[in-house]
Design an enzyme around this catalytic site. Structure first.
Site, mmCIF file in Angstrom:
data_model
loop_
_atom_site.group_PDB
_atom_site.id
_atom_site.type_symbol
_atom_site.label_atom_id
_atom_site.label_comp_id
_atom_site.label_asym_id
_atom_site.label_seq_id
_atom_site.Cartn_x
_atom_site.Cartn_y
_atom_site.Cartn_z
ATOM 1 N N GLY A 640 29.299 -6.256 18.203
ATOM 2 C CA GLY A 640 28.381 -5.451 19.079
ATOM 3 C C GLY A 640 28.762 -5.989 20.426
ATOM 4 O O GLY A 640 29.520 -6.946 20.580
ATOM 5 N N TYR A 642 27.218 -8.056 21.974
ATOM 6 C CA TYR A 642 26.773 -9.648 22.272
ATOM 7 C C TYR A 642 28.096 -10.242 21.821
ATOM 8 O O TYR A 642 28.267 -11.631 22.106
ATOM 9 C CB TYR A 642 25.657 -10.377 21.594
ATOM 10 N N VAL A 645 29.664 -10.703 14.229
ATOM 11 C CA VAL A 645 28.893 -11.406 13.222
ATOM 12 C C VAL A 645 29.804 -11.795 12.112
ATOM 13 O O VAL A 645 30.601 -10.818 11.549
ATOM 14 C CB VAL A 645 27.784 -10.409 12.518
ATOM 15 N N LYS A 659 26.075 -15.209 13.825
ATOM 16 C CA LYS A 659 26.006 -14.388 15.044
ATOM 17 C C LYS A 659 26.677 -15.114 16.192
ATOM 18 O O LYS A 659 25.979 -16.033 16.560
ATOM 19 C CB LYS A 659 24.577 -13.691 15.155
ATOM 20 N N ASP A 754 13.426 -3.524 19.019
ATOM 21 C CA ASP A 754 14.416 -2.650 18.503
ATOM 22 C C ASP A 754 14.456 -2.456 16.934
ATOM 23 O O ASP A 754 15.649 -2.822 16.099
ATOM 24 C CB ASP A 754 15.860 -3.393 18.990
#
Ligand SMILES: *[C@@H]1O[C@H](CO)[C@@H](O)[C@H](O)[C@H]1NC(C)=O
Ligand SMILES: *[C@@H]1O[C@H](CO)[C@@H](O)[C@H](O)[C@H]1NC(C)=O
Ligand SMILES: *[C@@H]1O[C@H](CO)[C@@H](O)[C@H](O)[C@H]1NC(C)=O
Ligand SMILES: *[C@@H]1O[C@H](CO)[C@@H](O)[C@H](O)[C@H]1NC(C)=O
Length: 966
Positions: A640, A642, A645, A659, A754
């Protein structure tokens, strides 16, 4: 060892021993480059005088041992930019904005920074040409060279920068034409991904022929105040993404191309003060146009265009000196958003009719120097200028107020302080409107290049502006002071801004560079109607001439002297340094193993000490590297904004999901520490737990328990486990319990922010576990009704009330959870084929459909259609609809949701399969959804009117729509 070497070596040892932290974890090439850069500066942050750049120098950030970010906005650096800047070859961000005494030429070596994505030199005094080498910065995304003294032409090589998003060269002394590509040379017509062309206030010449094409995706074209000539190219009309078009104050000639009527997203069009001919263009299709200025051209005589009375979005209409005649259309004044009309110097005749439903926002009407014979204006109370018309003679100017030439305007906005008395502050200090005490504020001018309103007396927009500043810039409530609000000669809205320090009387250097960066790289976004902006900071008084320079120069001088005394010493020093560096690394490693937080506290100043962890452990980089086969692709299970993973297996056999943040999404040490403290505090069987973290070698990683059965979303699709109705109820119950724990039992309470089906993971027993607290917010932090900095969340799950008011509460999670419940009912994504599940269900529900599917037969997931019916199903849908109630207050608390689902499960007929009978291959954990992607509005099939427009660049990140349900 030769005896001759001995003395220098001993000397070196003494030298090394006496200096506390001469050894660097930073790459030696980067250290050398930074020192060379520093030597040409006289006023740099005092932290640059000692220590390791990567650990302790203000504004320097590293990945591993390489310098990747240099952010030195607003710290009063003086001097020039060394060619050695080109040796910082891993640099990604370079922000030197708002250092008024930093100037001279921009060295061509800047072209060596092949990784650079962001180059910001706004508000310095750089001069000379923009080097052509800038075309080598192929990764460049954000280029702001505005408000300097650059001369010469725009290098054609900028046209190679295909990733460029933001190109701001405004307010320099650039000459020549805008380069257009030829068979042998690149040009700016190739920048089809760029959203911002800000070239205003230069001395650019020539035509715009060949520059525009429908392949472009520009939002803002700001070419005002140059010396462009030729006609406006018709290809401009092909850039249908365009929101702001400013070509005013140039030498454009000829007719305005009819294609301009295709720019249906335009919010502002300013073509004033050119020599345009032909007729006033037909803008009737531009239904989002707010501000239009066509003044001071040489149009053919005509009556007022028809769009004067039909474009209901208009806030300001200016066609001074437009040869307009006939009656001023009465309907113009009743346009509902109208604030300003400037139609002076035309040939309007007949009677001015300002009657009926006049816009109550209308503040200024200037119709001076027309041929109006009578006025029916009793119902309009604000500024009206009719001097120079037939109904006004010289002596009327006192008896009829509208015959005056003086515009009586109200006082424009100034921040009202809560303070009982205005305190006179000494020196360069000012009174902080929030605390009423004196402090050194961070001052500057904010200039809005295309505001969509003209009323500067109305407080509301400016109070919004203040609020957006102190929230987004993370200041104390009300610690923003605005003054000197005016429209300047360029038709820009200019505001003097003072920001006050959160504690004490001065900002720290790191706060200054942070705020300066947020303002220079457009991280800060003003409210929508302010439009594109730029900010130029004043010199920060407490830093002027106070730090840097001298001390270090002496140090370097001393070293140079010693080196000159014995050339061998230099070699010895280098040799010793390498040796010592290796020793230091070894020592650091040993120390880290003994005390994982030592490096944390030592290397990261401001981190506030070791984190208080409950149960989470420290992992070394090497440990995580080896358990993921060096972060190989085969271990990757998600990605994603960021980062990625990975799954891995620890030495003791525990399976984990790791992560790993990528460099540009790393947080500061403090934020990272806060996050792991928060995560480690939360333990509940329905929440994915944090096992540990890694914070070393420039990495930030979070290690979670591995949940084998994938996300709820995956299990609602055909390839996942078959989830029968009862299993869905159990999953709903488990996730509701997890959320209820976060809201009501965690200490302090946490809002998830979220909640979505990809953040609910299922373990081997199909037990639900809520994941990803990346966006979590402590309830205590937000207080009650606190306005959060930025709306975060995911398309389709976003609480509309939070979205519109930015008031975050637990009830926003409840909304998102309601959407997840509807997903379980329907098997569909919240938004599929442009249809929003909440709306679909709300419309389809039929309470009279008692024994069937409550009217939802067409919506229910076929896989559960037979089981999901009757009272239990209806109850579930009713609960979901309660959760997605428009009003947060009407939604139940998560604990009530838990109770209700528990009751439903008890009432379900026994016999359907319970949990624990599933066996599918493990699928990817999805820890995605850190909110990194662009947001869109949760209503996808309601009419979205962009009555006023997205702030600059904001449309790329933040939805600024007004929503009108059809
Ligand atoms: C637009 O892009 C296409 C494909 O890249 C290209 O063939 C075409 O020439 C471009 N059109 C213009 C007007 O530049
Ligand atoms: C406005 O849009 C309509 C429908 O697309 C089109 O027929 C008409 O020519 C347009 N008018 C102008 C002035 O562009
Ligand atoms: C139009 O010209 C007049 C007179 O030169 C000037 O005062 C005015 O500011 C101009 N308006 C615009 C919008 O440029
Ligand atoms: C007002 O202007 C219109 C359009 O130019 C013209 O036809 C009309 O005769 C004028 N009326 C008067 C009274 O001058």
């Amino acid at each position: 060892m030769e005896p001759r070497l001995f003395l220098p070596l001993a000397l070196a040892l003494v030298l090394l021993a006496s200096a506390p932290v001469v050894f660097c974890a930073t790459d030696p090439q980067d250290v050398a480059a930074l020192q060379a850069v520093m030597r040409q500066w006289t006023n740099y942050p005092s932290t640059w005088n000692s220590g390791d750049p990567c650990g302790g120098w203000d504004g320097v950030m590293c990945t591993g041992d390489r310098v990747t970010s240099l952010r030195l906005s607003s710290v009063n650096i003086a001097g020039t930019l060394s060619t050695s800047i080109g040796q910082l070859s891993q640099l990604i961000y370079l922000d030197l904005s708002f250092n008024k005494d930093l100037g001279g030429p921009l060295p061509g070596q800047i072209g060596n920074l092949k990784q650079l994505t962001t180059l910001i030199l706004a508000g310095c005094t750089f001069s000379g040409p923009i080097p052509a080498e800038i075309g080598s910065l192929r990764e460049l995304y954000f280029l702001a060279l505005n408000s300097n003294k650059f001369t010469g032409g725009i290098p054609p090589s900028i046209g190679i920068l295909s990733k460029l998003f933001w190109l701001d060269l405004a307010d320099n002394q650039l000459t020549g034409t805008i380069p257009v590509s030829t068979s042998t040379s690149p040009g700016l017509d190739r920048l089809v991904n760029t959203k911002h062309f800000h070239f205003n206030k230069n001395q650019l010449t020539g035509t715009l022929n060949g520059l525009f094409s429908s392949n472009m995706t520009l939002l803002h074209i700001l070419f005002d105040s140059n010396k462009f000539s030729g006609s406006i190219p018709s290809e401009l009309g092909g850039i249908t993404t365009l929101e702001v078009l400013r070509l005013d104050r140039n030498g454009f000639v000829g007719e305005i191309p009819a294609t301009i009527g295709n720019l249906v997203k335009l919010n502002e069009m300013n073509l004033a003060s050119n020599s345009l001919t032909g007729s006033v263009p037909d803008l009737s299709n531009l239904t989002t146009l707010n501000v239009v200025d066509l003044s001071n051209n040489t149009f053919n005589a005509s009556v007022a265009p028809s769009w004067f009375t039909t474009l209901t979005s208009l806030t300001s209409v200016s066609i001074a000196s437009g040869k307009l005649s006939g009656q001023v259309p009465k309907g113009l004044f009743t346009l509902p958003n109208l604030q300003q009309v400037l139609l002076n110097n035309n040939q309007f005749n007949g009677t001015l009719e300002m009657t009926g439903n006049i816009s109550n926002l209308l503040q200024t009407v200037n119709l001076m120097d027309n041929q109006i014979v009578d006025a029916n204006v009793a119902s309009y109370k604000n500024a009206l200028l009719l001097a120079g018309n037939l109904l006004c003679t010289e002596q009327d100017s006192t008896s009829k107020p509208y015959c005056s030439r003086q515009l009586k305007t109200g006082t424009s906005y100034t921040t009202k302080t809560q303070c009982s008395s205005t305190r006179q502050c000494s020196g360069n200090q000012y009174q902080d409107p929030s605390s009423c005490s004196c402090a050194f504020s961070y001052n500057g001018k904010m200039v809005f290049r295309a505001p969509l309103f003209t009323d500067l007396t109305n407080s509301a927009p400016f109070q919004q502006l203040e609020l957006s500043m102190w929230t987004q810039l993370k200041l104390r409530p009300n610690s923003v002071y605005l003054s000197d609000v005016h429209l300047n000669d360029d038709s820009y809205l200019q505001v003097q801004v003072k920001l006050f320090p959160t504690s004490g009387t001065t900002f720290s250097v790191s706060e200054l560079t942070r705020i300066g960066f947020d303002l220079s790289n457009q991280t800060y976004k003003p409210p929508k109607n302010f439009g594109p902006y730029f900010f130029i900071a004043d010199s920060y008084a407490p830093l002027l001439g106070s730090v840097g320079g001298k001390k270090s120069k002496m140090g370097i001088g001393a070293i140079a002297g010693i080196a000159a005394g014995g050339g061998l010493l230099v070699i010895a020093l280098i040799f010793m340094s390498i040796f010592a560096l290796r020793q230091k690394r070894r020592a650091t490693e040993l120390r880290d193993r003994a005390d994982p937080f030592a490096s944390w506290t030592a290397g990261q100043k401001d981190s506030g000490g070791a984190p208080q962890l409950k149960g989470a452990r420290f992992f070394s980089f090497d440990e995580l590297k080896s358990c993921t086969s060096n972060f190989s692709d085969s271990h990757e299970i998600g990605s994603g904004g960021y980062g990625k993973v990975y799954k891995g297996t620890l030495v003791d056999g525990t399976r984990v999901a790791i992560k790993r943040a990528q460099p540009n999404s790393m947080q500061g040490a403090v934020e990272f520490k806060n996050e792991i403290e928060l995560l480690s505090r939360v333990h509940h069987r329905n929440l994915v737990s944090l096992i540990g973290f890694c914070f070393e070698q420039g990495e930030q990683m979070l290690v979670y328990e591995y949940i084998s059965n994938g996300t709820l979303r995956e299990n609602l699709t055909a390839r996942g486990t078959y989830l029968d109705w009862k299993k869905r109820l159990r999953v709903a119950l488990g996730s509701a319990r997890g959320l209820a724990y976060l809201h009501e039992l965690a200490d302090p309470p946490i809002i998830h922010r979220d909640v979505k089906s990809t953040n609910i993971l299922l373990d081997d027993n199909l037990k639900a576990k809520v994941a990803d607290f990346g966006l979590s917010k402590l309830v205590a932090d937000t207080e009650k009704g606190h306005v959060s900095t930025q709306v975060k969340g995911t398309l389709g799950y976003l609480d509309p009330e939070y979205y519109m008011t930015q008031q975050l509460s637990e009830k926003s999670d409840v909304y998102s959870f309601g959407v997840v419940m509807l997903e379980m009912v329907s098997g569909r994504q919240p938004i599929e084929k442009g249809r929003y599940i909440v709306r679909e269900v709300r419309q389809a529900i039929d309470p009279t459909d008692h024994d069937r599917h409550y009217g939802l037969r067409a919506i229910v997931d076929p896989a559960i259609r037979d089981a999901a019916r009757g009272p239990g199903f209806r109850r579930f849908v009713q609960l979901a609809m309660l959760c997605v109630d428009e009003s947060a207050a009407a939604r139940p608390a998560m604990s009530a949701v838990v109770k209700e689902i528990e009751a439903m499960l008890q009432d379900e007929p026994a016999g359907t399969a319970g949990p624990g009978d599933s066996s599918t291959e493990p699928s990817a954990n999805d820890f995605d959804g850190a909110g990194a992607g662009p947001l869109a509005h949760p209503y996808s099939d309601v009419e979205i009117s962009r009555g006023s427009y997205a702030a600059d660049g904001a449309s790329d990140y933040m939805p600024y729509f007004e929503v009108k349900p059809k």
